[in-house]
Write an enzyme that holds these catalytic residues in place. Structure first.
Site, PDB file in Angstrom:
ATOM      1  CB  SER A   1      -0.921  -0.071   1.218  1.00  0.00           C
ATOM      2  OG  SER A   1      -1.722   1.057   1.315  1.00  0.00           O
TER       3      SER A   1
ATOM      4  CG  HIS B   1      -4.325  -0.803  -0.672  1.00  0.00           C
ATOM      5  ND1 HIS B   1      -4.194  -0.799   0.685  1.00  0.00           N
ATOM      6  CD2 HIS B   1      -4.878  -2.002  -0.978  1.00  0.00           C
ATOM      7  CE1 HIS B   1      -4.635  -1.947   1.185  1.00  0.00           C
ATOM      8  NE2 HIS B   1      -5.051  -2.695   0.181  1.00  0.00           N
TER       9      HIS B   1
ATOM     10  CG  ASP C   1      -5.653  -5.579   2.321  1.00  0.00           C
ATOM     11  OD1 ASP C   1      -6.079  -6.724   2.604  1.00  0.00           O
ATOM     12  OD2 ASP C   1      -5.801  -5.065   1.206  1.00  0.00           O
TER      13      ASP C   1
END
Lengths: 289, 197
Positions: free
Chosen positions: B12, B39, B131
């Site tokens: 991310s 992301h 995540d």
């Protein structure tokens, strides 16, 4: 005849950790059972996403295996109803992929202006967000009055919701942003009023929309269209079913009709690929033969 | 291991430079397909794939539905879609975001774990949320291998910390050592018995 019975070492771990092949057998058995017991045919849906959706249902019911879900589904119609919603509802947003609507305005609208009457088919319209988006676009381009949008979905429940024209109020900021970037020519808030805890869209947007149930897996073509919109629906089907649906679309499009797919879907490897030309970097294809 | 399996990388915040570091160091004959879940904003186009292509010998694509997974090709999850895999193919969905993310690393890793079992390798890099932690644990539970970037080399240590906690048996490596480790695991699997931890 002597039968030799092999001793099979019991597998360690729970069913969630079972090896992939066994899982596929269980998924296929479940889908076959659903088809034979209830008539809903998910057997040609994309395996990876159907597997994920089945496991989500298993977990939210506190079950631990596909077989356990199979037992519940086959014996309890209420469980089938839940599963039907799990498997058939596609999530979408108003003016999802604003770039698509910009391309539609630039490349498709000029062609549609030359038609006295425009027939559009929104296949797999789910809860209707994209149908309302297209109705707004056609209105702003001055074509809505001579258009008819056929909005279909396999699922009666989502169609009822689409017909209602009420969408969650907390999504309106996002949709307004999308609308602006999609080349919206007015103010998005003019199209809805806050009502019943949601955003109620103007009934004038649906007066030329016909909502009806249609199953892409089993039903035939029902008319000839100038535009077919089917965005992010075919990604839920396996290749074989994708090919069948492309055949249906090809047969339902008039010559020079336009097929609009999702931005990560393509016509590659489809038998009908050479019958279309791509008119935009967005996945908009024109039937040319 | 006869099939080269798949390498799935999730990241991310800070992911672009970490991905660049890894993909620029992997050889053009890397034997596995690579899946990248980074992301990003739902409106971003395929710029990420283009930037990575400029510095890598591998073939980088923004994934499309039903793409075949090929060795030494990299499939970047498109913005606003979940990337799943099945039978050597990419399968995209627009299912609801999972814990606010679409694409979600957990969703992609879970699918990789279920499809590839022991032939799956999951890699969690820099990021500012957790995540990937569940997904990596799932890959390892189903017999695959896990690598976590050493939080000390990560621009944002939250994501690798969470993955480490959820998967104590994952190898923890500084960013610069990850490419060589992947090459050993994938291109020379005979030497992959060693288990660090």
């Amino acid at each position: 005849m002597a039968v030799q019975i092999e001793t099979v070492r019991p597998k360690q771990g729970d069913a969630a950790d079972a090896k992939p092949d066994l899982e596929r057998i269980e998924v296929e058995l479940l889908l076959e059972g659903v088809y034979r017991q209830y008539g809903f045919d998910f057997r040609s849906y994309a395996y990876a996403s159907i597997r994920r959706r089945l496991w989500k249902r298993i977990e939210s019911e506190g079950l631990t295996s596909l077989s356990a879900l199979q037992e519940r589904v086959l014996h309890e119609p209420e469980m089938m109803e839940k599963l039907l919603l799990d498997l058939s509802i596609n999530v979408t947003a108003m003016f999802r992929d604003p770039g698509f609507y910009v391309a539609f305005r630039e490349k498709v609208i000029p062609m549609l202006r030359t038609y006295p009457f425009i027939r559009l088919w929104h296949a797999g319209c789910s809860t209707g967000e994209e149908v309302f988006s297209m109705a707004i676009l056609l209105k702003e381009e001055g074509l809505y009055e001579r258009s008819r949008i056929y909005a279909t979905d396999i699922n009666e429940v989502v169609l009822q919701r689409a017909k209602g024209g009420i969408f969650p109020i907390d999504r309106m900021q996002e949709y307004t942003d999308n609308y602006i970037r999609a080349g919206g020519k007015s103010s998005f808030s003019e199209y809805y009023t806050a009502k019943y805890g949601g955003a109620l869209f103007s009934p004038s947007l649906t007066k030329n929309v016909v909502f009806s149930q249609h199953n892409l897996v089993t039903d035939k073509s029902f008319s000839e269209f100038n535009v077919i919109l089917c965005r992010n629906v075919l990604i839920y089907f396996d290749k074989e079913l994708q090919t069948k649906v492309h055949e249906l679309f090809y047969g339902s499009l008039s010559m020079f009709g336009l097929l609009c797919l999702g931005s990560k879907e393509s016509m590659r490897f489809m038998r009908y690929e050479q019958c279309y030309e791509q008119v935009s970097g967005e996945k908009i294809y024109r039937k040319v033969k | 291991m006869t099939t080269p399996g798949v390498v799935a990388i999730g990241t991310s915040w800070g992911g672009l430079s970490a991905l660049g570091r890894i993909l620029s160091s992997l050889p053009g004959d890397f034997r596995s397909p690579i899946i990248v879940v980074q992301h990003r904003s739902k409106d971003s186009d395929n710029l990420l794939a283009k930037l990575l292509q400029d510095i890598s010998d591998l073939k980088i694509h923004e994934a499309e539905d039903k793409d075949t997974l090929l060795p030494s090709h990299v499939y970047v999850a498109p913005a606003d879609y979940h990337l799943l895999v099945d039978a050597g193919e990419v399968s995209l969905t627009v299912d609801a975001p999972f814990r606010y993310s679409r694409p979600s690393i957990d969703v992609a890793f879970e699918s990789v774990a279920r499809s590839f079992g022991s032939a799956a390798i999951g890699v969690v890099l820099t990021g500012a949320n957790d995540d990937g932690a569940r997904g990596l644990a799932r890959i390892i539970a189903l017999g695959g291998q896990g690598i976590v970037e050493d939080p000390k080399t990560a621009e944002m240590p939250v994501m690798p910390e969470a993955a480490k906690r959820a998967s104590p048996s994952a190898e923890v490596l500084p960013l610069q050592d990850i490419p060589a480790r992947l090459v050993r695991m994938v291109n020379a699997p005979g030497q992959m018995k060693r288990k660090a931890g």
